[in-house]
Scaffold this motif. Structure first.
Motif, PDB file in Angstrom:
ATOM      1  N   ILE A 122     -49.952  43.786 -30.891  1.00 56.78           N
ATOM      2  CA  ILE A 122     -49.704  43.347 -29.516  1.00 56.78           C
ATOM      3  C   ILE A 122     -50.838  43.814 -28.610  1.00 56.78           C
ATOM      4  N   SER A 123     -51.237  45.065 -28.769  1.00 56.12           N
ATOM      5  CA  SER A 123     -52.327  45.617 -27.967  1.00 56.12           C
ATOM      6  C   SER A 123     -53.638  44.896 -28.262  1.00 56.12           C
ATOM      7  N   GLU A 124     -53.903  44.617 -29.527  1.00 57.73           N
ATOM      8  CA  GLU A 124     -55.140  43.923 -29.910  1.00 57.73           C
ATOM      9  C   GLU A 124     -55.214  42.530 -29.296  1.00 57.73           C
ATOM     10  N   LEU A 125     -54.079  41.890 -29.117  1.00 65.44           N
ATOM     11  CA  LEU A 125     -54.042  40.548 -28.547  1.00 65.44           C
ATOM     12  C   LEU A 125     -54.239  40.552 -27.040  1.00 65.44           C
ATOM     13  N   GLY A 126     -54.201  41.734 -26.430  1.00 65.97           N
ATOM     14  CA  GLY A 126     -54.457  41.824 -25.003  1.00 65.97           C
ATOM     15  C   GLY A 126     -53.228  41.891 -24.125  1.00 65.97           C
ATOM     16  N   TYR A 127     -52.068  42.100 -24.730  1.00 65.95           N
ATOM     17  CA  TYR A 127     -50.872  42.362 -23.939  1.00 65.95           C
ATOM     18  C   TYR A 127     -50.826  43.857 -23.614  1.00 65.95           C
ATOM     19  N   HIS A 128     -50.535  44.195 -22.374  1.00 67.40           N
ATOM     20  CA  HIS A 128     -50.451  45.606 -21.980  1.00 67.40           C
ATOM     21  C   HIS A 128     -49.099  45.986 -21.400  1.00 67.40           C
ATOM     22  N   TYR A 129     -48.358  45.001 -20.880  1.00 70.60           N
ATOM     23  CA  TYR A 129     -47.067  45.271 -20.239  1.00 70.60           C
ATOM     24  C   TYR A 129     -45.946  44.721 -21.114  1.00 70.60           C
ATOM     25  N   LEU A 130     -44.960  45.557 -21.387  1.00 71.44           N
ATOM     26  CA  LEU A 130     -43.898  45.202 -22.314  1.00 71.44           C
ATOM     27  C   LEU A 130     -42.524  45.383 -21.686  1.00 71.44           C
ATOM     28  N   GLU A 131     -41.609  44.533 -22.116  1.00 68.96           N
ATOM     29  CA  GLU A 131     -40.192  44.714 -21.809  1.00 68.96           C
ATOM     30  C   GLU A 131     -39.446  44.780 -23.133  1.00 68.96           C
ATOM     31  N   ALA A 132     -38.614  45.786 -23.293  1.00 70.38           N
ATOM     32  CA  ALA A 132     -37.854  45.959 -24.525  1.00 70.38           C
ATOM     33  C   ALA A 132     -36.594  45.116 -24.508  1.00 70.38           C
ATOM     34  N   HIS A 176     -47.696  49.683 -21.645  1.00 72.70           N
ATOM     35  CA  HIS A 176     -46.814  50.187 -20.595  1.00 72.70           C
ATOM     36  C   HIS A 176     -45.487  49.452 -20.662  1.00 72.70           C
ATOM     37  N   ILE A 177     -44.399  50.196 -20.674  1.00 74.07           N
ATOM     38  CA  ILE A 177     -43.072  49.607 -20.709  1.00 74.07           C
ATOM     39  C   ILE A 177     -42.583  49.424 -19.277  1.00 74.07           C
ATOM     40  N   VAL A 178     -42.263  48.185 -18.914  1.00 72.43           N
ATOM     41  CA  VAL A 178     -41.932  47.881 -17.518  1.00 72.43           C
ATOM     42  C   VAL A 178     -40.481  47.466 -17.330  1.00 72.43           C
ATOM     43  N   GLY A 179     -39.718  47.436 -18.396  1.00 69.92           N
ATOM     44  CA  GLY A 179     -38.305  47.082 -18.299  1.00 69.92           C
ATOM     45  C   GLY A 179     -37.677  47.120 -19.680  1.00 69.92           C
ATOM     46  N   GLN A 213     -36.743  50.833 -15.146  1.00 66.98           N
ATOM     47  CA  GLN A 213     -35.714  49.845 -14.815  1.00 66.98           C
ATOM     48  C   GLN A 213     -35.147  49.239 -16.092  1.00 66.98           C
ATOM     49  N   ILE A 214     -33.865  48.899 -16.032  1.00 69.54           N
ATOM     50  CA  ILE A 214     -33.189  48.272 -17.164  1.00 69.54           C
ATOM     51  C   ILE A 214     -32.444  47.038 -16.670  1.00 69.54           C
ATOM     52  N   LEU A 217     -43.748  36.070  -3.675  1.00 67.20           N
ATOM     53  CA  LEU A 217     -42.559  36.922  -3.651  1.00 67.20           C
ATOM     54  C   LEU A 217     -42.964  38.378  -3.425  1.00 67.20           C
ATOM     55  N   PRO A 218     -42.383  39.044  -2.445  1.00 67.52           N
ATOM     56  CA  PRO A 218     -42.895  40.355  -2.037  1.00 67.52           C
ATOM     57  C   PRO A 218     -42.669  41.481  -3.027  1.00 67.52           C
ATOM     58  N   ASN A 219     -41.625  41.373  -3.874  1.00 66.50           N
ATOM     59  CA  ASN A 219     -41.285  42.492  -4.755  1.00 66.50           C
ATOM     60  C   ASN A 219     -41.456  42.169  -6.241  1.00 66.50           C
ATOM     61  N   LEU A 220     -41.939  40.987  -6.535  1.00 68.34           N
ATOM     62  CA  LEU A 220     -42.126  40.601  -7.929  1.00 68.34           C
ATOM     63  C   LEU A 220     -43.280  41.386  -8.534  1.00 68.34           C
ATOM     64  N   GLU A 221     -43.032  41.958  -9.711  1.00 64.80           N
ATOM     65  CA  GLU A 221     -44.037  42.807 -10.340  1.00 64.80           C
ATOM     66  C   GLU A 221     -44.675  42.193 -11.578  1.00 64.80           C
ATOM     67  N   TYR A 222     -43.865  41.535 -12.426  1.00 63.77           N
ATOM     68  CA  TYR A 222     -44.390  41.043 -13.692  1.00 63.77           C
ATOM     69  C   TYR A 222     -43.727  39.733 -14.075  1.00 63.77           C
ATOM     70  N   MET A 223     -44.489  38.887 -14.744  1.00 60.93           N
ATOM     71  CA  MET A 223     -43.949  37.753 -15.487  1.00 60.93           C
ATOM     72  C   MET A 223     -44.073  38.097 -16.965  1.00 60.93           C
ATOM     73  N   LEU A 224     -42.964  38.018 -17.672  1.00 64.13           N
ATOM     74  CA  LEU A 224     -42.930  38.401 -19.078  1.00 64.13           C
ATOM     75  C   LEU A 224     -42.747  37.159 -19.944  1.00 64.13           C
TER      76      LEU A 224
END
Length: 289
Positions: free
Chosen positions: A27-37, A67-70, A95-96, A252-259
């Motif tokens: 996943i890291s090699e492909l260039g993804y850095h932000y993850l949601e479990a 980085h785990i973001v959710g 956040q969950i 959107l003022p509070n949007l952080e990530y698109m997963l």
């Protein structure tokens, strides 16, 4: 500021079950850095569902620049939450969210009890400096007492305790426009899920147009029986208006990530996310870092 793009780990659940370290490395090699479990074993597993300890996972993330973001938690049980939240905090997740909810036909009391439950989960999260977000599918766009379930949830949950992760694919498959809903509740939305719908899908885009009765009593068996694997394609290769969604997301003022999330694929799961990673580069207003 561009929209940060990440990956929902449900997309690679098969590979994670086979080898969590190797999958995270790829996943890291492909260039993804932000993850949601997506922990579907939360009754017994405090973490991300594959039996990895928090210190071990924290080290993997750090070494790989992840980085785990959710985190989706299923089942969502109050007595299990303290241990689960402690684990999430230890790996850097603040956040969950829920995974999937069903609402018996016409049962407003059940809906209101779930709303109270979501507020209680949100309060437990807030006490740890965390937050809880609600993730939708298509059944939230049925009506109880003439009102859309989704609207009732958003109107009656405490906006300080319950935030929103909008799954644009499932909103669309309910016959609604996710952009309209994004504009209706701009301050509630903190995360987006983005899938894609193939041009040659065997079902109509709107599941309520002949696949599922709008008044059906939707439960897990019914949900699974109508979910067609051929109605998913690598993200950026289908027909959803993704650039329009991104453009709206940027307001959107509070949007952080698109997963990005791939429920099913005809490829291996790692090949699938590689294809999505490549296709998604065609959009503007985004960043992977």
């Amino acid at each position: 500021m561009p929209l940060r793009i990440g990956l929902q780990l449900y997309s690679v659940r098969t590979s994670l079950a086979d080898s969590t370290p190797k999958t995270l490395q790829r996943i890291s090699e492909l260039g993804y850095h932000y993850l949601e479990a997506a922990n579907h074993s939360a009754a017994t597993d405090d973490g991300i569902g594959f039996g990895v300890s928090a210190p071990e996972l924290r080290t993997m993330f750090s070494d790989l620049g992840l980085h785990i973001v959710g985190a989706h938690v299923s089942p969502l049980q109050l007595d299990r939450l303290p241990a689960i939240l402690d684990y999430q905090l230890e790996i850097g997740c603040r956040q969950i969210g829920n995974d999937i909810e069903f609402y018996p036909r016409g049962d407003r009391d059940h809906l209101l009890r779930r709303i109270d439950f979501f507020n209680r989960v949100g309060q437990l999260c807030a006490e740890r400096g965390m937050r809880f977000y609600y993730h939708n599918h298509y059944q939230e766009f049925q009506r109880i007492d003439g009102e859309l379930i989704y609207q009732t949830i958003l109107e009656k949950t405490d906006p300080e305790l319950v935030f929103v992760e909008m799954d644009t694919y499932w909103v669309t498959r309910a016959g609604h426009d996710p952009i309209e809903w994004m504009r209706r509740y701009p301050e509630r939305i903190v995360l987006l899920h983005q899938k894609d719908f193939p041009a040659d899908a065997p079902q109509p885009m709107n599941l309520y147009a002949g696949v599922v009765d709008l008044d059906a009593d939707i439960d897990m068996p019914l949900f699974e029986s109508v979910e067609d694997r051929r109605c998913f394609t690598e993200i950026g290769t289908g027909i959803l208006p993704i650039q329009d969604i991104i453009d709206t997301a940027l307001t959107l003022p509070n949007l952080e990530y698109m997963l990005l999330e791939q429920d099913y694929t005809r490829f291996t799961d790692l090949e699938s996310i590689e294809r999505s990673r490549s296709a998604f580069d065609a959009y503007h207003g985004i960043t992977w870092t």
